[in-house]
Write an enzyme that holds these catalytic residues in place. Sequence first.
Site, PDB file in Angstrom:
ATOM      1  CE  LYS A  61      38.687  91.564  10.817  1.00  0.00           C
ATOM      2  NZ  LYS A  61      38.608  92.889  10.213  1.00  0.00           N
ATOM      3  CB  SER A  66      38.124  97.682  17.317  1.00  0.00           C
ATOM      4  OG  SER A  66      38.831  98.686  16.615  1.00  0.00           O
ATOM      5  CG  HIS A  93      38.351  96.078   6.883  1.00  0.00           C
ATOM      6  ND1 HIS A  93      39.453  95.967   7.677  1.00  0.00           N
ATOM      7  CD2 HIS A  93      37.591  97.032   7.467  1.00  0.00           C
ATOM      8  CE1 HIS A  93      39.374  96.830   8.684  1.00  0.00           C
ATOM      9  NE2 HIS A  93      38.242  97.486   8.585  1.00  0.00           N
ATOM     10  CE1 TYR A 114      42.838  98.122  11.592  1.00  0.00           C
ATOM     11  CE2 TYR A 114      41.553  99.426  13.134  1.00  0.00           C
ATOM     12  CZ  TYR A 114      41.638  98.657  11.986  1.00  0.00           C
ATOM     13  OH  TYR A 114      40.516  98.420  11.244  1.00  0.00           O
ATOM     14  CB  THR A 163      43.382  94.415  11.368  1.00  0.00           C
ATOM     15  OG1 THR A 163      42.430  93.732  12.178  1.00  0.00           O
ATOM     16  CG2 THR A 163      42.719  94.843  10.063  1.00  0.00           C
TER      17      THR A 163
HETATM   18  C1  FNR Z   1      34.952  97.372  10.742  1.00  0.00           C
HETATM   19  N1  FNR Z   1      35.959  96.412  10.663  1.00  0.00           N
HETATM   20  C2  FNR Z   1      37.068  96.536  11.469  1.00  0.00           C
HETATM   21  N2  FNR Z   1      38.059  95.574  11.448  1.00  0.00           N
HETATM   22  C3  FNR Z   1      39.119  95.657  12.276  1.00  0.00           C
HETATM   23  O1  FNR Z   1      39.968  94.778  12.240  1.00  0.00           O
HETATM   24  N3  FNR Z   1      39.223  96.709  13.143  1.00  0.00           N
HETATM   25  C4  FNR Z   1      38.294  97.711  13.222  1.00  0.00           C
HETATM   26  O2  FNR Z   1      38.413  98.625  14.020  1.00  0.00           O
HETATM   27  C5  FNR Z   1      37.203  97.646  12.340  1.00  0.00           C
HETATM   28  N4  FNR Z   1      36.244  98.616  12.357  1.00  0.00           N
HETATM   29  C6  FNR Z   1      35.102  98.480  11.600  1.00  0.00           C
HETATM   30  C7  FNR Z   1      34.099  99.437  11.702  1.00  0.00           C
HETATM   31  C8  FNR Z   1      32.928  99.294  10.968  1.00  0.00           C
HETATM   32  C9  FNR Z   1      31.850 100.323  11.092  1.00  0.00           C
HETATM   33  C10 FNR Z   1      32.747  98.157  10.141  1.00  0.00           C
HETATM   34  C11 FNR Z   1      31.463  97.932   9.367  1.00  0.00           C
HETATM   35  C12 FNR Z   1      33.762  97.218  10.029  1.00  0.00           C
HETATM   36  C13 FNR Z   1      35.829  95.237   9.773  1.00  0.00           C
HETATM   37  C14 FNR Z   1      35.133  94.065  10.486  1.00  0.00           C
HETATM   38  O3  FNR Z   1      35.955  93.499  11.463  1.00  0.00           O
HETATM   39  C15 FNR Z   1      34.780  92.957   9.489  1.00  0.00           C
HETATM   40  O4  FNR Z   1      35.921  92.556   8.788  1.00  0.00           O
HETATM   41  C16 FNR Z   1      33.707  93.391   8.488  1.00  0.00           C
HETATM   42  O5  FNR Z   1      32.726  94.175   9.109  1.00  0.00           O
HETATM   43  C17 FNR Z   1      33.064  92.160   7.857  1.00  0.00           C
HETATM   44  O6  FNR Z   1      32.208  92.520   6.816  1.00  0.00           O
HETATM   45  P1  FNR Z   1      30.619  92.661   6.984  1.00  0.00           P
HETATM   46  O7  FNR Z   1      30.123  91.380   7.561  1.00  0.00           O
HETATM   47  O8  FNR Z   1      30.361  93.837   7.852  1.00  0.00           O
HETATM   48  O9  FNR Z   1      30.164  92.885   5.595  1.00  0.00           O
END
Ligand code: FNR
Length: 374
Positions: free
Chosen positions: A243, A120, A267, A144, A170
Site C-alpha cells: 500500500k 490497522s 495515504h 506497519y 503500508t
Molecule cells: C489513515 N490511513 C491509514 N493507512 C494505513 O495503512 N494504516 C493506518 O493506520 C492508517 N490510519 C489512518 C487514520 C486516519 C484518521 C486516516 C484519515 C487515514 C490511510 C487510509 O488507509 C487511506 O489510505 C486514506 O484514508 C485514503 O484517503 P481518503 O479517502 O481518506 O482521502
Amino acid sequence: DQQLGIYLGGKAPEITTDLAGLEEHARQVLSPEALGYIVPSAGSGATARANRAAFDRYRIVPRMLRGVARERDLSCEILGTRMPAPLMVAPMGVQKLAHPEGELATVRAAAALGVPYVHSTAATHSFEEVAQAGGDAPRWYQLYWPTSEQVCLSFLARAKAAGFSALVLTLDTGLLGWRPADLDRAFLPFLNGVGLANYLTDPNFEGVDNPVLHWAQMFPNPGLSWDDLPFLRRHWDGPIVLKGIVSREDAVLAAEYGMDGVIVSNHGGRQVDGGIAALDALPGIADLVGDRLTVLFDSGVRNGADAVKALALGARAVLIGRPVLYGLALGGQAGVDHVLRCLLGELDITLALSGHSDAHDLRGLVSVASSTVG
Ligand code: FNR
C-alpha cells in the site's frame, strides 16, 4: 428498488446521503484534537487537494440501450476474498478518536454488509476483539512493520490466528508526515492516551515499563527496503499487497518481488505534501502491471461516482477512507452502515446508468474532461 423505497416511505435518513457533504457534518461532532488528526492532510494540503482535483478532471461517459438488468450483481472476488461490490474499508488507526466503539462499530457495520474490513496495526481494538465482532465476514490485516522482529512476527501470527486472510503492508508511513494540525496542538493520539490495542495486548509488551515509549521506539521504520520483502513471504501464508505505491517503477518492482497486489494510494495526502494525485498515478500503473498484480486504489474517493472512475481507470477495487470515519463519528455502527450503503447504492446506480449490470470490463468508461470543466 431500495432507493425508491426511500422516496415512497417519505422518511428522510438521519445522516445526509450526500457523502461529499459528510465532512462538514462530522466537523460539528469531533473534538478539536480528533478533527485535527482525522480531517486535514500533510503540509499545505496540496496532495489532498490534488486527489480531489484529479477526480474532477475525469468524467464518466455513459452508454445507452445496453439492456441493463433490473437486478444487478456487482459481486467480485479479489485475492480470494468475496465481496458484494468492489469496495473495501481502508485501514485506519485510532478509530476510538471518532467514536467510543471505534473499530468494533466499523467492523460490525462492514461485516453485516459483507464489505471487507482492513484492520490497522494502529487500531484501538485488538486483532482478537475485531475478529470476534466481525464473525465470519472477510477481513485483511494492515501491517506497519515494527523495527522489532519479534513484535512483527507476533503481529503476523496473531492476525493469521484471528482469521485475517490477506496482508497489506503500508510503505508510505515509515515516518509520520509533517502534519501541522497535530504539530500545532502537540497532539498525537498514540501518545495521548488513545490505547494502541494491538501493541498493548501483545505478549512482547507484557511488563514493559513505558509501553508508549516502547512503541515510539519501534514504530518509525524508514530503513525497510525491497530485499526485506522475502521475510514477509516466509512468515505470511496468504496474499501480500503493498500500500502506498504511486510510481510505475515501484509497481514493477512489486511484481518482480513476487507481491500479489498494490494499493495505489498516497495515504489520503497525509504523508508527502505536494505529492502526485493517487488517481493520476492509477492508469499508468494499471496498464503496466495490471496483468501481473491486483491493482487496488484509495485516496480521495468520496462517493459512488468517484469509485466508478477509479474502477474505470484500472482499479479492481476501491478502499474507502475518511467517509467511513465521518459516518462513525456521526452515528457509530449505524453511521458506518449508512455510509457504506450510500456508497454501494450510488456505485450500483452510476454503473447501471452508464450501461453496466456488473463491475467487470469497466475500462474506457471515463474520459479526461476538457480544461474548461472542473
Ligand atoms: C489513515 N490511513 C491509514 N493507512 C494505513 O495503512 N494504516 C493506518 O493506520 C492508517 N490510519 C489512518 C487514520 C486516519 C484518521 C486516516 C484519515 C487515514 C490511510 C487510509 O488507509 C487511506 O489510505 C486514506 O484514508 C485514503 O484517503 P481518503 O479517502 O481518506 O482521502
